[in-house]
Design an enzyme around this catalytic site. Structure first.
Site, mmCIF file in Angstrom:
data_model
loop_
_atom_site.group_PDB
_atom_site.id
_atom_site.type_symbol
_atom_site.label_atom_id
_atom_site.label_comp_id
_atom_site.label_asym_id
_atom_site.label_seq_id
_atom_site.Cartn_x
_atom_site.Cartn_y
_atom_site.Cartn_z
ATOM 1 C CG ASP A 184 -1.996 0.992 1.624
ATOM 2 O OD1 ASP A 184 -2.424 1.642 0.514
ATOM 3 O OD2 ASP A 184 -1.700 1.830 2.331
ATOM 4 C CD GLU A 226 -1.483 2.769 -3.223
ATOM 5 O OE1 GLU A 226 -2.318 3.581 -4.268
ATOM 6 O OE2 GLU A 226 -1.739 2.693 -2.092
HETATM 7 C C1 GLC Z 1 -4.232 3.292 -0.415
HETATM 8 C C2 GLC Z 1 -5.551 2.413 -0.804
HETATM 9 C C3 GLC Z 1 -6.890 3.629 -0.131
HETATM 10 C C4 GLC Z 1 -6.570 3.822 1.166
HETATM 11 C C5 GLC Z 1 -4.847 4.233 1.149
HETATM 12 C C6 GLC Z 1 -4.200 4.032 2.394
HETATM 13 O O1 GLC Z 1 -3.890 4.015 -1.245
HETATM 14 O O2 GLC Z 1 -5.877 2.096 -1.978
HETATM 15 O O3 GLC Z 1 -7.352 3.252 0.125
HETATM 16 O O4 GLC Z 1 -7.159 4.949 1.819
HETATM 17 O O5 GLC Z 1 -3.720 3.408 0.059
HETATM 18 O O6 GLC Z 1 -4.467 3.532 3.008
#
Ligand code: GLC
Ligand code: CA
Length: 519
Positions: A184, A226
């Site tokens: 994440d 991500e």
């Molecule tokens: C990422 C997730 C999102 C979340 C964020 C904080 O971007 O996809 O849903 O709010 O991380 O963990």
């Protein structure tokens, strides 16, 4: 998880429910599942605020249920990735509670504190919902740092003790048998909280460490980042094949929407061209997607480009969020135009890399814009026209979000049971995934973008051994044609409504596409 299928009628989707639906996913052609956070959480941020990293939220089941699920998935040949969220914890995590209770707490340095709000702070990720990145802790009289909600204090990832905790989490879940992690917010994880907080540390060393440890625990496990970062910063996430294996391709995603807004292939072609210049080390690659569980983030487009996409697909202010995104699913953005929806997913399946879809995309599910923020796109899976869309037998109030029961996208019209019967989007998606499997691993070294001679048409080519694939898409709502000049012998069209004439001229209707292979 909580919106997929409820096995015990309490209104909350759960692991047993997911187990029951694995055959459905297998039938669809899914070979890897990414589970959103299923850990105990106060749910301020849809489970991304974690209170215990190595447990299962009792609402969703037990660790035993998780193990059963993993076994059932393995039996069907489905890999499982889970979310690794170590940029922050919940403010209800015992570490943070202890850190707040006493400045001498051993957990104090797990987080990031300051006596004052430092200059040059980062922007908050949720403008309009959370306007600060430093929040005052009454108990200990200092500010703590958080890029997301204040209920998500940032971990001090540079602290060796925190690194050790991260290792424990990784090992715990790999020992349970997961195939890897969707990591994440990596672009945020490796930023420093503030300019003067440097410790002489190297940002990327965090990723090196994580990868070394992952390999040590299980050398076939993968990490999918991500990292919604600028193009020139992308190489650092791959390293020399010694950091993240995979990365979501946010750049192509956003430019695809710009291309759709303009009814032309140009922005997509340009994005792919630029991306092709980013070196991808062996064993690494992108994961393509159309929509995910968050807003459609358009933050990497220029302002006027973003406005074009807004105009086309979120004309009303309430459809937008955080000034940068759209809180809608694809089908309603495209007015449920089947030909166009097919074309969009078809492009995604043909892009170099791995293809990902989100639950409900295969049906063309819609959104509920009356729900707040990103909840609009997190409604329950639509299984049938029965109560609560067949998701749960509980009363509607017990559900995390109500089933969509009005208009075109109501579960009465759009649901699995119905779509298993007819010539549906679900049937289309199932065939698309089957044909996608014929393409094999669409890695970038086999990929070329060809001149199409038409600004609406984009053409990809893959070469693997003696196999040739030519994949043609028309992004315009006017018919188009493409003359096949590539010297690849006899070809046939194995997917798509495009028609190949004897003269090797391909006729594409509005939003038409065709997947060709040599024979
Ligand atoms: C990422 C997730 C999102 C979340 C964020 C904080 O971007 O996809 O849903 O709010 O991380 O963990
Ligand atoms: Ca349940």
């Amino acid at each position: 998880m909580e919106t997929f299928f409820d096995s015990n009628d309490d209104g909350i989707g759960d692991f047993q429910g997911l187990i029951q639906k694995l055959p459905y996913l297998k039938q669809l052609g899914i070979d890897c599942l990414w589970l959103l956070p299923f850990y105990p959480s106060p749910n301020r941020d849809d489970g991304y605020d974690i209170a215990d990293f190595t447990a299962v939220d009792p609402r969703l089941g037990t660790l035993d249920d998780f193990r059963q699920f993993l076994m059932a998935a393995k039996q069907l040949g489905i890999y499982v990735l889970i979310d690794l969220v170590v940029n922050h914890t919940s403010d209800q995590h015992p570490w943070f509670k202890s850190a707040c209770s006493d400045r001498n707490s051993p957990y104090r340095e797990y987080y990031i504190w300051s006596d004052y709000i430092p200059q040059g702070q980062h922007k908050t990720i949720f403008p309009g919902e959370e306007d600060n990145t430093w929040t005052w802790s009454e108990q200990t009289g200092q500010y703590y740092h958080h890029r997301f909600y204040r209920e998500q204090p940032d971990l001090n990832i540079y602290n060796p003790k925190v690194k050790e905790e991260v290792r424990k989490i990784i090992k715990f879940w790999l020992d349970e048998g997961v195939s890897g992690f969707r990591v994440d917010a990596v672009h945020i994880l490796i930023q420093f909280a503030r300019p003067d907080h440097v410790n002489g540390q190297d940002h990327e060393a965090i990723l090196d460490d994580m990868r070394r440890w992952l390999d040590e625990c299980n050398s076939s496990a993968v990490m999918l980042a991500e990292a919604n970062d600028d193009i020139d910063k992308l190489p650092r996430y791959f390293g020399n094949s010694d950091r993240m294996h995979l990365m979501f391709d946010f750049i192509t995603n956003q430019h695809l929407f710009l291309a759709l807004a303009r009814n032309t292939a140009q922005p997509l072609r340009e994005a792919i061209d630029i991306l092709l210049k980013v070196p991808i080390p062996a064993g690494c690659g992108y994961v393509n997607f159309i929509r995910k569980h968050d807003e459609l983030n358009l933050g990497k487009l220029k302002e006027d480009e973003r406005n074009e996409v807004f105009e086309a697909f979120a004309p009303e202010e309430y459809m937008r969020i955080y000034g940068r995104g759209i809180r809608r699913r694809l089908a309603p953005m495209l007015n449920n135009d089947r030909a166009r929806m097919e074309m969009v997913y078809s492009i995604m399946f043909c892009l170099p890399g791995t293809s990902m879809i989100r639950y409900g995309d295969e049906l063309g599910m819609g959104e509920d814009l009356q729900l707040k923020g990103r909840e609009s796109i997190r409604t329950v899976m639509q299984w049938s026209s029965g109560n609560n869309a067949g998701f749960s037998k509980a009363s509607a109030e017990a559900l995390p979000y109500p089933a969509i029961d009005k208009g075109t996208f109501s579960y009465k019209n759009i649901n699995v049971a119905e779509q298993l019967r007819e010539e549906s989007f679900l049937q289309w998606m199932t065939s698309a995934i089957q044909c996608r499997q014929q393409l094999g691993a669409t890695t970038i070294d086999k990929f070329k973008m060809l001149e199409s001679g038409n600004e609406s048409v984009i053409v990809f080519r893959y070469d693997e051994g003696s196999k040739r694939f030519i994949l043609v898409h028309n992004l315009n709502d006017m018919p188009a044609s493409y003359a096949l000049t590539e010297d690849i012998g006899a070809v046939m069209c194995f997917f798509g409504p495009g028609i190949l004439g004897n003269n090797r001229e391909l006729q594409l209707g509005r939003y038409g596409y065709a997947w060709l292979k040599n024979i």
